[in-house]
Design a protein around this motif. Structure first.
Motif, PDB file in Angstrom:
ATOM      1  N   TYR A  75      -5.718 -12.287  -3.183  1.00 29.95           N
ATOM      2  CA  TYR A  75      -7.115 -11.907  -3.311  1.00 29.95           C
ATOM      3  C   TYR A  75      -7.225 -10.394  -3.527  1.00 29.95           C
ATOM      4  O   TYR A  75      -6.351  -9.619  -3.112  1.00 29.95           O
ATOM      5  N   THR A  76      -8.302  -9.996  -4.164  1.00 32.73           N
ATOM      6  CA  THR A  76      -8.662  -8.576  -4.230  1.00 32.73           C
ATOM      7  C   THR A  76     -10.070  -8.412  -3.693  1.00 32.73           C
ATOM      8  O   THR A  76     -10.933  -9.280  -3.889  1.00 32.73           O
ATOM      9  N   LEU A  77     -10.272  -7.310  -3.021  1.00 36.18           N
ATOM     10  CA  LEU A  77     -11.579  -7.008  -2.444  1.00 36.18           C
ATOM     11  C   LEU A  77     -11.959  -5.603  -2.877  1.00 36.18           C
ATOM     12  O   LEU A  77     -11.272  -4.631  -2.553  1.00 36.18           O
ATOM     13  N   SER A  78     -13.032  -5.504  -3.665  1.00 37.30           N
ATOM     14  CA  SER A  78     -13.459  -4.195  -4.154  1.00 37.30           C
ATOM     15  C   SER A  78     -14.081  -3.398  -3.018  1.00 37.30           C
ATOM     16  O   SER A  78     -14.467  -3.951  -1.986  1.00 37.30           O
ATOM     17  N   LYS A  79     -14.212  -2.086  -3.223  1.00 36.25           N
ATOM     18  CA  LYS A  79     -14.800  -1.244  -2.187  1.00 36.25           C
ATOM     19  C   LYS A  79     -16.289  -1.512  -1.999  1.00 36.25           C
ATOM     20  O   LYS A  79     -16.876  -1.066  -1.014  1.00 36.25           O
ATOM     21  N   THR A  80     -16.889  -2.270  -2.944  1.00 42.28           N
ATOM     22  CA  THR A  80     -18.295  -2.665  -2.773  1.00 42.28           C
ATOM     23  C   THR A  80     -18.408  -4.019  -2.074  1.00 42.28           C
ATOM     24  O   THR A  80     -19.507  -4.502  -1.857  1.00 42.28           O
ATOM     25  N   SER A 122      -7.485 -11.496   9.660  1.00 37.80           N
ATOM     26  CA  SER A 122      -8.264 -10.344   9.207  1.00 37.80           C
ATOM     27  C   SER A 122      -7.365  -9.234   8.699  1.00 37.80           C
ATOM     28  O   SER A 122      -6.152  -9.212   8.936  1.00 37.80           O
ATOM     29  N   ILE A 123      -7.994  -8.322   7.958  1.00 31.94           N
ATOM     30  CA  ILE A 123      -7.352  -7.082   7.542  1.00 31.94           C
ATOM     31  C   ILE A 123      -7.969  -5.967   8.353  1.00 31.94           C
ATOM     32  O   ILE A 123      -9.205  -5.793   8.386  1.00 31.94           O
ATOM     33  N   SER A 170      -3.322   0.520 -12.283  1.00 28.92           N
ATOM     34  CA  SER A 170      -4.444   1.403 -12.604  1.00 28.92           C
ATOM     35  C   SER A 170      -5.666   1.100 -11.739  1.00 28.92           C
ATOM     36  O   SER A 170      -6.790   1.009 -12.211  1.00 28.92           O
ATOM     37  N   GLY A 171      -5.409   0.943 -10.444  1.00 21.77           N
ATOM     38  CA  GLY A 171      -6.521   0.791  -9.518  1.00 21.77           C
ATOM     39  C   GLY A 171      -6.896  -0.639  -9.231  1.00 21.77           C
ATOM     40  O   GLY A 171      -7.994  -0.914  -8.764  1.00 21.77           O
ATOM     41  N   GLY A 172      -6.043  -1.589  -9.516  1.00 14.52           N
ATOM     42  CA  GLY A 172      -6.334  -2.958  -9.115  1.00 14.52           C
ATOM     43  C   GLY A 172      -6.853  -3.852 -10.220  1.00 14.52           C
ATOM     44  O   GLY A 172      -7.387  -4.915  -9.968  1.00 14.52           O
ATOM     45  N   SER A 173      -6.703  -3.424 -11.478  1.00 12.09           N
ATOM     46  CA  SER A 173      -7.182  -4.254 -12.572  1.00 12.09           C
ATOM     47  C   SER A 173      -6.035  -4.527 -13.539  1.00 12.09           C
ATOM     48  O   SER A 173      -4.981  -3.904 -13.477  1.00 12.09           O
ATOM     49  N   GLY A 174      -6.252  -5.451 -14.475  1.00 12.54           N
ATOM     50  CA  GLY A 174      -5.251  -5.740 -15.490  1.00 12.54           C
ATOM     51  C   GLY A 174      -4.057  -6.489 -14.940  1.00 12.54           C
ATOM     52  O   GLY A 174      -2.931  -6.023 -15.036  1.00 12.54           O
ATOM     53  N   MET A 200      -3.651  -1.122  -0.772  1.00 11.54           N
ATOM     54  CA  MET A 200      -4.887  -0.463  -1.182  1.00 11.54           C
ATOM     55  C   MET A 200      -4.612   0.398  -2.414  1.00 11.54           C
ATOM     56  O   MET A 200      -3.769   1.292  -2.387  1.00 11.54           O
ATOM     57  N   PHE A 201      -5.326   0.111  -3.519  1.00 10.08           N
ATOM     58  CA  PHE A 201      -5.187   0.906  -4.722  1.00 10.08           C
ATOM     59  C   PHE A 201      -5.977   2.209  -4.589  1.00 10.08           C
ATOM     60  O   PHE A 201      -6.940   2.284  -3.814  1.00 10.08           O
ATOM     61  N   PRO A 202      -5.593   3.253  -5.349  1.00  9.83           N
ATOM     62  CA  PRO A 202      -6.258   4.557  -5.225  1.00  9.83           C
ATOM     63  C   PRO A 202      -7.767   4.502  -5.420  1.00  9.83           C
ATOM     64  O   PRO A 202      -8.508   5.250  -4.789  1.00  9.83           O
ATOM     65  N   GLN A 203      -8.258   3.627  -6.307  1.00 10.64           N
ATOM     66  CA  GLN A 203      -9.703   3.606  -6.561  1.00 10.64           C
ATOM     67  C   GLN A 203     -10.471   2.815  -5.509  1.00 10.64           C
ATOM     68  O   GLN A 203     -11.689   2.749  -5.550  1.00 10.64           O
ATOM     69  N   GLY A 204      -9.757   2.219  -4.536  1.00 10.28           N
ATOM     70  CA  GLY A 204     -10.442   1.578  -3.423  1.00 10.28           C
ATOM     71  C   GLY A 204     -10.415   0.068  -3.429  1.00 10.28           C
ATOM     72  O   GLY A 204     -11.081  -0.570  -2.606  1.00 10.28           O
ATOM     73  N   THR A 205      -9.679  -0.553  -4.351  1.00  7.08           N
ATOM     74  CA  THR A 205      -9.568  -2.014  -4.374  1.00  7.08           C
ATOM     75  C   THR A 205      -8.438  -2.451  -3.446  1.00  7.08           C
ATOM     76  O   THR A 205      -7.323  -1.943  -3.541  1.00  7.08           O
ATOM     77  N   LEU A 206      -8.735  -3.399  -2.566  1.00  7.36           N
ATOM     78  CA  LEU A 206      -7.748  -3.919  -1.633  1.00  7.36           C
ATOM     79  C   LEU A 206      -7.195  -5.233  -2.157  1.00  7.36           C
ATOM     80  O   LEU A 206      -7.948  -6.114  -2.556  1.00  7.36           O
ATOM     81  N   ALA A 207      -5.865  -5.376  -2.178  1.00  6.93           N
ATOM     82  CA  ALA A 207      -5.223  -6.644  -2.501  1.00  6.93           C
ATOM     83  C   ALA A 207      -4.566  -7.169  -1.238  1.00  6.93           C
ATOM     84  O   ALA A 207      -3.944  -6.411  -0.496  1.00  6.93           O
ATOM     85  N   PHE A 208      -4.745  -8.458  -0.965  1.00 12.44           N
ATOM     86  CA  PHE A 208      -4.102  -9.037   0.202  1.00 12.44           C
ATOM     87  C   PHE A 208      -3.757 -10.505  -0.071  1.00 12.44           C
ATOM     88  O   PHE A 208      -4.282 -11.131  -1.000  1.00 12.44           O
TER      89      PHE A 208
END
Length: 462
Positions: free
Chosen positions: A221-226, A455-456, A278-282, A206-214
């Motif tokens: 995959y990445t799953l945004s907090k939205t 599941s996560i 930087s929070g799950g991007s780049g 889990m990145f600080p800005q709320g993006t989950l990578a699994f």
């Protein structure tokens, strides 16, 4: 006879006290003083406490207070309490009704440069005491403006007998009621399914800005907090120098620099691949050209021997069945008869923990003294390990379908699970199915790759 009669009169007069004969004693000698000064003392009552006598968070009930009695004294010789009387020779005692408790209580005609003792007692409608003893000494040094003092009156706890329902929060350990108490608390689940379509998931970050990578089925995959799901890369999409890797993704690792960086791990990668920062991007994919190693898991740590305070990447190598330091030319840091190890973690003090799956144990050592190894049993094919901010080690006990923890003394306890299943809930009811990957986020929540349930899962500790 006349003499005897006179003696009798005198006896009666003295037994009646000072009211019968003019007194020659000073007020202080009589045990009281007169209120004939210019100073004013204002008291602000403040009720606190008064919950039920059970160890839970409950709403304090101040409605039980019918009235408050406040008494005023000054101190005489040898700390003798002297009653203060008004001009009508009545003690300066005030009874405050419940409706007036929010208003200041004023005592006037006091003398400045004098310390007054205040005693306050709260009563219920039956005139029973409902507060703890309260006494405070207040110096009054001004007569040109009031002296203000808060009366912090603590109410007595009330024994609770019966059954109630509340949405109170209870800390780890449950509700410990005192006395003959029975409280039924409805608490929401703290172990929940965050994402239910992570087929055969083996890792999560889990990145600080709320993006989950699994990782799911050799795909990242990445799953945004939205709730937006993105396929970042598949194993077949990653290459180095035109060569495609073989094998599978086996886990995710994370280091807290540059706003947070995550790396995917897998034997076919011959090293770690940077999957985001930087929070799950780049995302940047560049696996190592080193082909002599096959990492299963890795951890980032700044060893005390590095004068530049750099993060070193310690990998759990499948080929050598050992832990290597990639910053030190893949030097072997530890090799302790591992048997198909699956995961590695480290705490802030350099204590490393390895999920030694084939040996059904957790092995631990300090990076500065790797020859001293401790083996902790009580597991069945553990495949995940993580350390929280307090140094407690958490283990995905895969074969037992449980999440367990190891305290600093090496004691192992089951936090949740223990029976194969799929259920959200609290630690006594939640079920897992072959959990593997574990990681903590910045808020202290524990993330679980519940592999058998595809599941996560998230564990919030409240």
């Amino acid at each position: 006879m006349k003499k005897l009669h006179l003696i009798a009169l005198l006896a009666v007069s003295f037994s009646m006290g000072c009211a019968a004969l003019p007194s020659v004693l000073s007020p202080a000698q009589q045990g009281h003083v007169m209120a004939d000064g210019q100073a004013v003392l204002q008291l602000q009552p403040q009720l606190q406490g008064g919950g039920y006598a059970a160890q839970a968070v409950v709403k304090t009930n101040h409605e039980i207070v019918d009235h408050l009695v406040v008494e005023l004294f000054t101190m005489g010789a040898n700390s003798q309490e002297l009653v203060i009387k008004d001009k009508n020779d009545q003690p300066l005692t005030k009874t405050i009704a419940h409706a007036d408790l929010g208003q200041p209580i004023t005592f006037s005609h006091l003398k400045s440069k004098t310390t007054y003792r205040i005693k306050a007692t709260a009563y219920d409608a039956a005139n029973q005491v409902v507060s703890r003893p309260f006494t405070i000494d207040v110096p009054v040094n001004m007569d040109d403006r009031p002296t203000v003092q808060t009366l912090a009156i603590t109410l007595l706890d009330k024994p609770f007998s019966g059954t109630g329902t509340s949405s109170i929060s209870i800390l780890d350990g449950g509700l410990n009621a005192s006395g003959a108490s029975s409280i039924s608390a409805i608490l929401g689940p703290n172990i929940t399914t965050y994402y239910a379509n992570a087929t055969a998931s083996v890792g999560a970050v889990m990145f600080p800005q709320g993006t989950l990578a699994f990782i799911s089925q050799d795909k990242l995959y990445t799953l945004s907090k939205t709730g937006t799901l993105t396929l970042s890369r598949a194993m077949s999409d990653i290459g180095y120098g035109g060569n495609r890797p073989t094998g599978e993704f086996t886990g995710l690792t994370y280091r807290t620099i540059n706003g947070g960086e995550a790396y995917v791990v897998g034997p076919g990668l011959a090293g770690n691949v940077n999957v985001g920062n930087s929070g799950g991007s780049g995302y940047s994919f560049s696996p190592s050209s080193e082909t002599s190693i096959q990492p299963i898991s890795s951890v980032w740590y700044v060893p005390p021997t590095d004068q530049y305070k750099r993060y070193h990447n310690y990998i759990l190598d499948k080929r050598k069945n050992a832990i290597l330091d990639t910053w030190d030319n893949n030097a072997v840091v530890a090799s302790h008869s591992f048997n198909v190890p699956s995961a590695i973690a480290a705490d802030k003090d350099g204590n490393f923990y390895v999920a030694d799956t084939g040996n059904n144990v957790i092995k631990t050592f300090n990076i500065t003294a790797t020859e001293s190894v401790r083996t902790i049993s009580g597991f069945s094919a553990p495949k995940g390990v993580a350390v929280d901010s307090d140094g407690i080690v958490w283990v995905a006990d895969t074969g037992n379908h449980a999440i367990k923890k190891i305290d600093k003394n090496g004691n192992v306890t089951t936090y949740a699970g223990g029976t194969q299943g799929n259920a959200d809930g609290r630690k006594g009811t939640a079920l897992f199915n072959g959990p593997t990957g574990l990681c903590f986020d910045a808020s202290g929540s524990l993330w679980v790759a519940d592999t058998g349930n595809n599941s996560i899962r998230r564990i919030n500790f409240y």
